[in-house]
Design a protein around this motif. Structure first.
Motif: not given
Length: 99
Positions: A59-83
């Motif tokens: 939810s919210g402004p989370t981008d395709r890589d899993g990053n959210n301006p209010g919650g930090g930059h962690n690339d969670s979805l990008k890392r999941l895709a790579q795994a």
């Protein structure tokens, strides 16, 4: 000599296991009545059909890589895709219209 070979063999096996998988990353876009959706397809190299996972950001402004301006930059979805790609699973992730 055989003893030296047997001691070195596990080192070479570890190097073979560390060889990176070939993965193709393609940008995708889809025109809709409400605007354009932008996404990324991560496609492991394979001669056979692959399973595909659709990764949908939270939810919210989370981008395709899993990053959210209010919650930090962690690339969670990008890392999941790579795994997933390392396991032979293709993935498609996309930016929602509000991002």
């Amino acid at each position: 000599m055989l003893r030296v070979f047997l001691l070195i063999l596990p080192l070479f096996a570890g190097l073979a296991h560390a060889t990176p998988h070939t993965v193709e990353q393609r940008p995708l876009s889809l025109q809709t009545d409400q605007g354009t959706l932008h996404g990324t397809l991560l496609l492991p190299q394979s001669d056979r059909p692959l399973p595909v996972a659709l990764l949908i950001a939270g939810s919210g402004p989370t981008d395709r890589d899993g990053n959210n301006p209010g919650g930090g930059h962690n690339d969670s979805l990008k890392r999941l895709a790579q795994a997933l790609a390392k396991q032979g699973i293709a993935s498609l992730r996309y930016d929602k219209r509000v991002v």
